[in-house]
Write a protein that holds these residues in place. Structure first.
Motif, PDB file in Angstrom:
ATOM      1  N   ILE A   1      29.115 -15.399  31.831  1.00  0.00           N
ATOM      2  CA  ILE A   1      29.034 -15.613  30.390  1.00  0.00           C
ATOM      3  C   ILE A   1      29.614 -14.389  29.694  1.00  0.00           C
ATOM      4  CG2 ILE A   1      26.674 -14.736  30.254  1.00  0.00           C
ATOM      5  CD1 ILE A   1      26.185 -16.813  28.019  1.00  0.00           C
ATOM      6  N   LYS A   2      30.390 -14.644  28.645  1.00  0.00           N
ATOM      7  CA  LYS A   2      30.988 -13.554  27.886  1.00  0.00           C
ATOM      8  C   LYS A   2      30.876 -13.898  26.410  1.00  0.00           C
ATOM      9  CE  LYS A   2      35.560 -12.904  27.640  1.00  0.00           C
ATOM     10  NZ  LYS A   2      36.925 -12.474  27.975  1.00  0.00           N
ATOM     11  N   VAL A   3      30.395 -12.937  25.626  1.00  0.00           N
ATOM     12  CA  VAL A   3      30.289 -13.096  24.177  1.00  0.00           C
ATOM     13  C   VAL A   3      31.269 -12.119  23.551  1.00  0.00           C
ATOM     14  CG1 VAL A   3      28.774 -12.968  22.177  1.00  0.00           C
ATOM     15  CG2 VAL A   3      27.857 -13.724  24.370  1.00  0.00           C
ATOM     16  N   ASP A   4      32.174 -12.649  22.734  1.00  0.00           N
ATOM     17  CA  ASP A   4      33.207 -11.838  22.094  1.00  0.00           C
ATOM     18  C   ASP A   4      33.079 -11.991  20.584  1.00  0.00           C
ATOM     19  OD1 ASP A   4      35.425 -10.294  21.606  1.00  0.00           O
ATOM     20  OD2 ASP A   4      36.871 -11.844  22.147  1.00  0.00           O
ATOM     21  N   ILE A   5      32.758 -10.889  19.901  1.00  0.00           N
ATOM     22  CA  ILE A   5      32.650 -10.877  18.442  1.00  0.00           C
ATOM     23  C   ILE A   5      33.807 -10.029  17.945  1.00  0.00           C
ATOM     24  CG2 ILE A   5      31.176 -10.428  16.462  1.00  0.00           C
ATOM     25  CD1 ILE A   5      28.799 -10.453  18.493  1.00  0.00           C
TER      26      ILE A   5
END
Length: 176
Positions: A146-150
């Motif tokens: 899982i990767k969260v990119d803001i």
């Protein structure tokens, strides 16, 4: 290179304006930027056979009804032969507007669909952590983890199964 030049133009657009007028300009520039997705429009803008004035008039027709400063801005870009920067300027202006409003958009990358409750939970936790308004969307891809990119915040947090396996193996080998 175009990004760097676009940032200077965005700074000039923002200086001395309130957020409402910046929002209006941003919406108009987004309309123009969407036209750059059309191949025929790009061929018109990049054509040396069409005069710069005609190109400027075409783009101004998209933003008709706004204040003269945006029209003058587009004329300036036309004089400097930088009309191709408009999509970059629109993108950068959106980022600056998000910073001003403390409102950011992020993407969660996974290899399987997550429930909307789980996405909203991640959204709430990151909003609280960074003290911002955050809206997350999901992109199901081949990323194993899982990767969260803001984007506007410059935050990228990831958890990869492959990386965890390799770190676990390294740790076991060091212990032996």
């Amino acid at each position: 290179m175009k990004d760097l030049v676009a940032k200077r133009y965005v700074k000039a657009l923002i200086d001395g304006r309130n957020s409402e007028s910046i929002n209006t300009i941003s919406n108009k520039l987004n309309q123009v930027a969407s036209a750059f997705a059309d191949e025929r429009f790009n061929s018109i803008i990049s054509s040396p056979e069409i005069s710069d004035k005609s190109k400027v008039d075409l783009i101004i027709s998209f933003v008709d009804g706004t204040d003269n400063s945006l029209n003058n801005f587009i004329k300036l870009l036309g004089e400097k032969r930088r009309l191709d920067l408009l999509p970059f300027i629109a993108k950068d202006l959106n980022i600056q507007l998000a910073k001003m409003n403390n409102n950011y958009i992020g993407v969660v990358y996974t290899n399987q669909e997550l429930s909307s409750d789980y996405i909203s939970s991640i959204e709430k936790q990151f909003s609280k952590k960074f003290d911002v308004k955050l809206s997350l969307s999901q992109n199901v891809c081949d990323y194993d983890g899982i990767k969260v990119d803001i984007d506007g915040l410059g935050v990228e947090i990831s958890f990869s199964k492959d990386r965890l396996k390799s770190q676990l193996i390294d740790h076991i080998l060091k212990a032996v």
